[in-house]
Design a protein around this motif. Structure first.
Motif, mmCIF file in Angstrom:
data_model
loop_
_atom_site.group_PDB
_atom_site.id
_atom_site.type_symbol
_atom_site.label_atom_id
_atom_site.label_comp_id
_atom_site.label_asym_id
_atom_site.label_seq_id
_atom_site.Cartn_x
_atom_site.Cartn_y
_atom_site.Cartn_z
ATOM 1 N N LEU A 260 0.874 -1.283 -0.016
ATOM 2 C CA LEU A 260 -0.084 -0.017 -0.023
ATOM 3 C C LEU A 260 0.803 1.263 0.030
ATOM 4 C CD1 LEU A 260 -2.830 -1.140 2.473
ATOM 5 C CD2 LEU A 260 -3.023 -0.961 0.134
ATOM 6 N N LEU A 261 1.866 1.294 0.811
ATOM 7 C CA LEU A 261 2.840 2.436 0.927
ATOM 8 C C LEU A 261 3.502 2.553 -0.426
ATOM 9 C CD1 LEU A 261 4.353 1.785 4.412
ATOM 10 C CD2 LEU A 261 2.773 3.548 3.765
ATOM 11 N N ALA A 262 3.964 1.659 -1.260
ATOM 12 C CA ALA A 262 4.643 1.650 -2.566
ATOM 13 C C ALA A 262 3.622 2.325 -3.459
ATOM 14 C CB ALA A 262 5.180 0.347 -2.935
ATOM 15 N N GLU A 263 2.238 1.910 -3.190
ATOM 16 C CA GLU A 263 1.389 2.676 -4.132
ATOM 17 C C GLU A 263 0.821 3.925 -4.011
ATOM 18 O OE1 GLU A 263 -1.891 -0.125 -4.118
ATOM 19 O OE2 GLU A 263 -0.557 -1.792 -5.306
ATOM 20 N N GLY A 264 1.403 4.534 -2.965
ATOM 21 C CA GLY A 264 1.134 5.792 -2.508
ATOM 22 C C GLY A 264 -0.317 6.124 -1.792
ATOM 23 N N VAL A 265 -0.636 4.780 -1.137
ATOM 24 C CA VAL A 265 -2.246 4.876 -0.445
ATOM 25 C C VAL A 265 -1.874 5.478 0.804
ATOM 26 C CG1 VAL A 265 -3.725 3.336 0.538
ATOM 27 C CG2 VAL A 265 -2.616 2.740 -1.670
ATOM 28 N N PRO A 266 -2.948 6.381 1.234
ATOM 29 C CA PRO A 266 -2.671 7.100 2.496
ATOM 30 C C PRO A 266 -2.817 6.122 3.796
ATOM 31 C CG PRO A 266 -4.782 7.568 1.510
ATOM 32 C CD PRO A 266 -4.150 6.881 0.485
ATOM 33 N N LEU A 267 -1.714 5.218 3.880
ATOM 34 C CA LEU A 267 -1.923 4.574 5.226
ATOM 35 C C LEU A 267 -0.901 5.081 6.110
ATOM 36 C CD1 LEU A 267 -2.466 1.569 6.753
ATOM 37 C CD2 LEU A 267 -0.449 0.666 5.511
ATOM 38 N N HIS A 268 -1.299 5.273 7.393
ATOM 39 C CA HIS A 268 -0.497 5.848 8.350
ATOM 40 C C HIS A 268 0.078 5.286 9.547
ATOM 41 C CE1 HIS A 268 -3.150 9.209 6.561
ATOM 42 N NE2 HIS A 268 -2.057 9.483 6.097
ATOM 43 N N GLY A 269 -0.832 3.877 9.686
ATOM 44 C CA GLY A 269 -0.497 3.409 10.975
ATOM 45 C C GLY A 269 -0.983 1.827 10.704
ATOM 46 N N PHE A 270 -0.269 0.740 11.878
ATOM 47 C CA PHE A 270 -0.844 -0.342 11.765
ATOM 48 C C PHE A 270 -1.482 -0.506 13.413
ATOM 49 C CE2 PHE A 270 -0.489 -4.821 12.916
ATOM 50 C CZ PHE A 270 -1.388 -5.457 11.982
ATOM 51 N N ALA A 271 -2.415 -1.281 13.682
ATOM 52 C CA ALA A 271 -2.983 -1.313 15.039
ATOM 53 C C ALA A 271 -2.925 -2.802 15.601
ATOM 54 C CB ALA A 271 -4.312 -0.550 15.193
ATOM 55 N N PHE A 272 -2.466 -2.962 16.738
ATOM 56 C CA PHE A 272 -2.703 -4.325 17.313
ATOM 57 C C PHE A 272 -3.596 -4.425 18.291
ATOM 58 C CE2 PHE A 272 1.642 -3.511 15.979
ATOM 59 C CZ PHE A 272 2.026 -4.392 15.435
ATOM 60 N N GLN A 273 -4.931 -5.166 18.059
ATOM 61 C CA GLN A 273 -6.039 -5.190 18.953
ATOM 62 C C GLN A 273 -5.514 -5.677 20.292
ATOM 63 O OE1 GLN A 273 -9.317 -7.068 17.529
ATOM 64 N NE2 GLN A 273 -9.466 -6.087 15.455
ATOM 65 N N ALA A 274 -4.804 -6.754 20.487
ATOM 66 C CA ALA A 274 -4.334 -7.387 21.808
ATOM 67 C C ALA A 274 -5.546 -7.820 22.607
ATOM 68 C CB ALA A 274 -3.516 -6.443 22.392
ATOM 69 N N HIS A 275 -6.492 -8.611 21.978
ATOM 70 C CA HIS A 275 -7.548 -9.200 22.990
ATOM 71 C C HIS A 275 -6.550 -10.717 23.388
ATOM 72 C CE1 HIS A 275 -10.939 -6.618 22.153
ATOM 73 N NE2 HIS A 275 -10.679 -7.017 20.818
ATOM 74 N N LEU A 276 -6.145 -10.768 24.691
ATOM 75 C CA LEU A 276 -5.288 -11.592 25.088
ATOM 76 C C LEU A 276 -5.959 -12.505 26.028
ATOM 77 C CD1 LEU A 276 -2.055 -9.723 25.504
ATOM 78 C CD2 LEU A 276 -2.922 -10.801 23.546
ATOM 79 N N ASP A 277 -5.540 -13.808 26.178
ATOM 80 C CA ASP A 277 -6.153 -14.873 27.090
ATOM 81 C C ASP A 277 -4.763 -15.550 27.973
ATOM 82 O OD1 ASP A 277 -7.372 -17.293 27.954
ATOM 83 O OD2 ASP A 277 -8.584 -17.182 26.283
#
Length: 394
Positions: A260-277
């Protein structure tokens, strides 16, 4: 070193950065967490409808991080045996305002609630949360735009051409994001788009997502572009669970992010939900995993952290369970703090009464940082101390 390994020392000496009652909140291993002979002064205040804690989490959080929570409402709450928490529980709103400087509507911005019929948008519940946040100096995370779950039936059961389906998604994203232009800091644009199972190292996009299944992978980039057009200032994220450790699913997101970044898509972040057990090991490669997304130039975020476990027959967590839970909460926070651009840390609710976990995982629960009466658990104090130490060191 995480919280559980230091619990005994903390019981003995307390912690200067929080009320003296920390020594009662962090219980000795042999004691039952809800069976103390004399409740502490802080615990008594927690149970009252009096003032909220004077130095809540937001007051000890470093300036380059926001501490957030989901705002209960919609979803399983609709059929629960209590009134809507956000609108009807004054103590809930007081704690929400004093403890957190970021809020995420738990369900109120999901498609089935905010866009229940064609051409009909129900912004009222989400508007109330955004206005509340603005009154209390909080930022808002928007959740979520492109997701396979909690879609309105008119979308999933409608007989639409591919062109019509594409137009429906574009209208939804641009109407919702545009409605909150300048008022939402971050959006979870594409949510849970990969499957949970894979063969070897191959993982697929989730076929249950009607938009991706019908319109192809390119619709993911389009969703980001449409959101960016509607609010150029908002930060746009990929978001998913079971991606905390290095592995096939997080690898798939890493490759997608690079594409996505190589295609110039406006992606700004990656989020980790972290529902842990607690029945599963702690994600020991979380910090390394977050760092590789940071190295791509993306922000990272913890967006939906809770830590569930199987409850004893009594329904009351043991002190050992609470200590391990605290250790896990602290470990996730420490991973976030170790990465330069992890700027948002959100727990998925803060009160056990309003947690989604028992509704979806029968026999499990106690996943948040407070008991039903708002008494703080060891997990709360683990976050409080870790944040305070980080703030002092920055």
């Amino acid at each position: 070193m995480r919280f559980g390994s230091r619990a005994a020392a903390r019981c003995a000496v307390g912690v200067a950065l929080v009320p003296v009652a920390i020594s009662a909140a962090v219980l000795p291993a042999a004691a039952s967490p809800r069976d103390q002979a004399a409740p502490s002064a802080q615990a008594q205040e927690d149970r009252s409808h009096g003032p909220a804690i004077r130095n809540g989490l937001r007051t000890v959080t470093p300036d380059d991080l926001v501490i957030g929570t989901a705002v209960a409402g919609g979803g399983h709450h609709v059929n629960a045996g209590y009134p809507d928490p956000f609108t009807r529980d004054p103590r809930y709103r007081k704690v929400l305002a004093t403890e957190f400087d970021s809020v995420s509507p738990e369900n109120q911005m999901k498609w089935e609630f905010i866009h229940p019929e064609p051409g009909v948008y129900n912004f009222g519940p989400a508007d109330a949360i955004v206005a509340f946040a603005e009154r209390h100096g909080q930022v808002v995370r928007g959740h979520t735009l492109l997701w396979h779950s909690q879609l309105a039936e008119w979308v999933t059961e409608g007989d639409y051409s591919d062109e019509e389906l594409r137009a429906i998604l574009k209208d939804h994203i641009q109407t919702v994001v545009g409605h909150y232009k300048g008022r939402i800091q971050q959006w979870d644009v594409a949510n849970e788009i990969f499957t949970d199972t894979w063969e070897g190292d191959e993982i697929r996009l989730r076929p249950q997502n009607v938009f991706i299944e019908r319109l192809g992978e390119g619709i993911i980039a389009d969703a980001f572009r449409w959101a960016h057009e509607a609010d150029p200032e908002a930060e746009l994220f990929l978001n998913d669970y079971a991606v905390e450790d290095m592995g096939p699913k997080s690898d798939a997101y890493y490759e997608l992010a690079k594409k996505l970044l190589a295609e110039g898509v406006p992606l700004h972040g990656f989020a980790f939900q972290a529902h842990l057990d607690l029945q599963y090991p702690f994600p020991e490669t979380l910090d390394e995993n977050m760092q590789r997304f940071d190295d791509l130039g993306l922000e990272t975020a913890i967006t939906e952290l809770d830590v569930r476990f199987t409850l004893p027959e009594s329904g009351v967590p043991t002190a050992e369970q609470l200590a391990e839970q605290a250790d896990t909460y602290q470990g996730v926070l420490e991973a976030c703090l170790s990465v330069d651009d992890c700027n948002s840390f959100t727990i998925w609710g803060f009160n056990d009464r309003y947690s989604w976990v028992p509704s979806f995982s029968p026999g499990q629960g106690a996943a948040t940082v407070m008991f039903e009466d708002y008494e703080r658990k060891p997990a709360y104090w683990a976050l409080h101390e870790t944040l305070a130490e980080a703030k002092a060191g920055r």
